[in-house]
Write a protein that holds these residues in place. Structure first.
Motif, short mmCIF file in Angstrom:
data_model
loop_
_atom_site.label_atom_id
_atom_site.label_comp_id
_atom_site.label_asym_id
_atom_site.label_seq_id
_atom_site.Cartn_x
_atom_site.Cartn_y
_atom_site.Cartn_z
N ARG A 12 -9.00 -6.43 11.79
CA ARG A 12 -9.66 -5.07 11.87
C ARG A 12 -9.35 -4.28 10.61
O ARG A 12 -8.23 -4.29 10.27
CB ARG A 12 -9.25 -4.36 13.08
CG ARG A 12 -10.15 -3.16 13.31
CD ARG A 12 -9.66 -2.35 14.57
NE ARG A 12 -8.63 -1.77 14.59
CZ ARG A 12 -7.23 -2.10 15.10
NH1 ARG A 12 -7.73 -3.23 16.08
NH2 ARG A 12 -6.35 -1.70 15.55
N GLY A 13 -10.29 -3.82 9.93
CA GLY A 13 -10.23 -3.08 8.67
C GLY A 13 -10.11 -3.96 7.53
O GLY A 13 -10.33 -3.44 6.44
N LYS A 14 -9.98 -5.35 7.45
CA LYS A 14 -10.26 -6.09 6.57
C LYS A 14 -11.04 -7.43 6.67
O LYS A 14 -11.49 -8.04 5.56
CB LYS A 14 -8.82 -6.71 6.36
CG LYS A 14 -7.55 -5.67 6.06
CD LYS A 14 -6.33 -6.39 5.39
CE LYS A 14 -5.49 -5.60 4.97
NZ LYS A 14 -4.12 -6.08 4.30
N GLY A 15 -11.44 -7.51 8.00
CA GLY A 15 -12.74 -8.32 8.14
C GLY A 15 -12.08 -10.13 8.48
O GLY A 15 -11.13 -10.22 8.86
N GLU A 69 -20.20 -7.03 11.63
CA GLU A 69 -20.23 -6.58 10.16
C GLU A 69 -19.92 -7.60 9.22
O GLU A 69 -20.44 -8.24 8.31
CB GLU A 69 -19.22 -5.48 9.84
CG GLU A 69 -19.46 -5.06 8.54
CD GLU A 69 -20.64 -4.34 8.26
OE1 GLU A 69 -20.76 -4.17 6.99
OE2 GLU A 69 -21.29 -4.03 9.11
N ALA A 70 -18.97 -8.68 9.60
CA ALA A 70 -18.45 -9.87 8.79
C ALA A 70 -20.07 -10.68 8.77
O ALA A 70 -20.09 -11.42 7.52
CB ALA A 70 -17.40 -10.46 9.24
N ALA A 106 -13.64 -3.45 19.49
CA ALA A 106 -13.50 -3.50 17.96
C ALA A 106 -13.66 -4.60 17.07
O ALA A 106 -14.02 -4.71 16.04
CB ALA A 106 -12.04 -2.85 17.61
N ILE A 107 -12.99 -5.77 17.70
CA ILE A 107 -13.26 -7.11 16.84
C ILE A 107 -14.87 -7.39 16.97
O ILE A 107 -15.02 -8.25 15.92
CB ILE A 107 -12.34 -8.19 17.71
CG1 ILE A 107 -10.68 -7.79 17.17
CG2 ILE A 107 -12.57 -9.52 17.14
CD1 ILE A 107 -10.53 -7.87 15.84
N ASP A 143 -23.49 -13.41 15.41
CA ASP A 143 -22.25 -12.69 15.89
C ASP A 143 -21.84 -12.92 17.16
O ASP A 143 -20.87 -12.04 17.73
CB ASP A 143 -22.38 -11.33 15.18
CG ASP A 143 -23.64 -10.63 15.59
OD1 ASP A 143 -23.82 -10.71 16.89
OD2 ASP A 143 -23.67 -9.74 15.11
N ILE A 189 -9.29 -13.09 12.12
CA ILE A 189 -10.18 -11.86 11.58
C ILE A 189 -9.39 -10.83 12.28
O ILE A 189 -8.54 -10.68 12.79
CB ILE A 189 -11.42 -11.82 12.78
CG1 ILE A 189 -12.64 -10.87 12.50
CG2 ILE A 189 -10.81 -11.58 14.24
CD1 ILE A 189 -13.69 -10.89 13.14
N GLN A 222 -16.89 -5.44 16.57
CA GLN A 222 -17.74 -4.87 15.60
C GLN A 222 -17.38 -5.30 14.29
O GLN A 222 -18.12 -5.30 13.50
CB GLN A 222 -17.28 -3.25 15.88
CG GLN A 222 -17.83 -2.53 17.04
CD GLN A 222 -17.52 -1.25 17.12
OE1 GLN A 222 -16.18 -0.82 16.96
NE2 GLN A 222 -18.10 -0.37 17.50
N VAL A 223 -16.08 -5.80 14.03
CA VAL A 223 -15.78 -6.44 12.85
C VAL A 223 -16.51 -7.79 12.65
O VAL A 223 -17.00 -7.94 11.33
CB VAL A 223 -14.09 -6.61 12.91
CG1 VAL A 223 -13.88 -7.48 11.84
CG2 VAL A 223 -13.42 -5.64 12.88
#
Length: 383
Positions: free
Chosen positions: A142-145, A182-183, A175-176, A197, A140, A178-179
């Motif tokens: 950050r910024g790419k999913g 969203e993923a 941060a992770i 999640d 996983i 949150q990724v």
């Protein structure tokens, strides 16, 4: 409908995993493409400048230096002091997972800090309940999913009825998490899945997880080292010229480092305390199930206050918690270290590393974490 969804997933032609890592195959399957023959490493200063100039951190790797005798000694000292504490946290999380998800569950650890924790959870459940849960380590970024191919591969192997429990080592500013939120939302919408999640972690000082062993911010021994405590695997890599549409995200396997590998030492040592902590872990899990903890994201608010206090534009330059601060001192270009108080027993190694690297240490009143590491701003950009 489920049959149609499963047929859709089965049609995805994902390249199967290759044997990777220094753990026994019974502990974990790495769903990662082997990039061991590709030169991806950049020195600390060059990598820092590239990241802060806009190059995504997943497109290159830090140089995996062989750990010095001092860091190895720090690892063993920390392991001796905290192995039982880590065992209790891992056992507590495992008991919570059994209560929340049941035993038809796949453990999906987030490479690479989550991998040893996922192994501990798997081993505990095997020991306590006599069930060997499948355990995969996936990427996983950050910024790419999340690695969608890895998720779909797991569902291809086990069907739609299996629960997926995501696992990481600890939380920082969340941060992770949150990724991951969203993923899961995107995959659920795109495929009609029901991914949860929830992110299980040993330590949740950031207060952004519902499944954790403790919220105390202390040094988990696996944060002292990099690949040599994570199955000799690098951080994960995602670059268009290396990863095709049917590939997993990539990583390097540093097989030549087996002589200094501490990966199995860590999980074997901690696993040895499961019998001692099982009763306490059961009581903890039952209490947490009856009274679920609040998720307040307090840690993130702390980081925003630090940003404002020190005029830091990029939130990604602030790395909260003992684990992340350790990593800043080991593999980034640190500017300063903030601590909650000078007599915090969890900070002995932080003070040692900061002194060795000539990094200033300041007390920051009211800090949720034991400490935060601030990366030296160079040109802007982010990791």
């Amino acid at each position: 409908m489920k049959q149609a969804l499963m047929e859709q997933i089965q049609q995805k032609n994902i390249h199967p995993p290759e044997p990777l890592g220094s753990y026994p195959a019974s502990d974990v399957t790495f769903l990662l493409k082997d990039l061991s023959r590709v030169t991806l490493e950049k020195g600390t200063e060059d990598r820092e400048e590239a990241i802060q100039s806009g190059v995504h951190y997943s497109e290159m790797l830090p140089v995996e230096y062989e750990p010095t005798a001092e860091y190895i000694a720090l690892f063993h000292e920390t392991l001796a002091q905290s192995a039982k504490k880590v065992a209790l946290a891992a056992a507590s999380v495992a008991e919570m997972i059994v209560r929340k998800r049941g035993l038809n569950t796949a453990i999906v650890s987030l490479a690479r800090a989550g991998t040893p924790i996922g192994i501990l959870i798997k081993r505990y459940i095997d020991w306590k309940y006599g069930v060997s849960l499948p355990h995969y380590s996936i990427s996983i970024i950050r910024g790419k999913g999340i690695d969608r191919n890895a998720i779909l591969y797991i569902l291809q192997q086990h069907g739609l009825e299996i629960e997926l429990q995501f696992v990481d080592g600890w939380t920082g500013k969340g941060a992770i998490r949150q990724v991951l939120i969203e993923a899961c939302r995107e995959m659920n919408a795109d495929y009609g899945l029901r991914l949860n999640d929830d992110l299980a972690v040993l330590a949740d000082p950031g207060r952004c997880s519902e499944t954790f062993g403790t919220r105390e911010d202390y040094l988990i021994p696996s944060a002292c080292l990099n690949s040599t405590v994570s199955g000799l695997m690098s951080r994960t890599v995602l670059r268009d010229d290396l990863i095709g549409p049917d590939d997993f995200h990539g990583a390097k396997f540093y097989e030549s480092w087996r002589s200094v590998d501490q990966s199995n030492t860590f999980v074997d040592t901690v696993s040895g305390y499961f019998q001692d902590v099982a009763e306490t872990a059961v009581a903890y899990a039952e209490q947490m199930t009856l009274n679920p903890p609040a998720v307040t994201w307090q840690g993130l608010r702390d980081i925003e206050a630090i940003q404002q206090e020190f005029g830091i534009r990029d939130i990604n330059l602030v790395k909260p918690g003992v684990g992340e601060t350790t990593r800043v001192l080991l593999r980034r270009v640190p500017w300063k270290i903030l601590i909650d108080r000078e007599d915090n027993p969890n900070l002995q190694h932080i003070m040692l590393l900061a002194k060795d690297r000539g990094v200033s240490v300041e007390v920051f009143e009211g800090l949720t974490y034991s400490c935060c590491g601030i990366i030296k701003p160079l040109k802007g950009g982010q990791e």
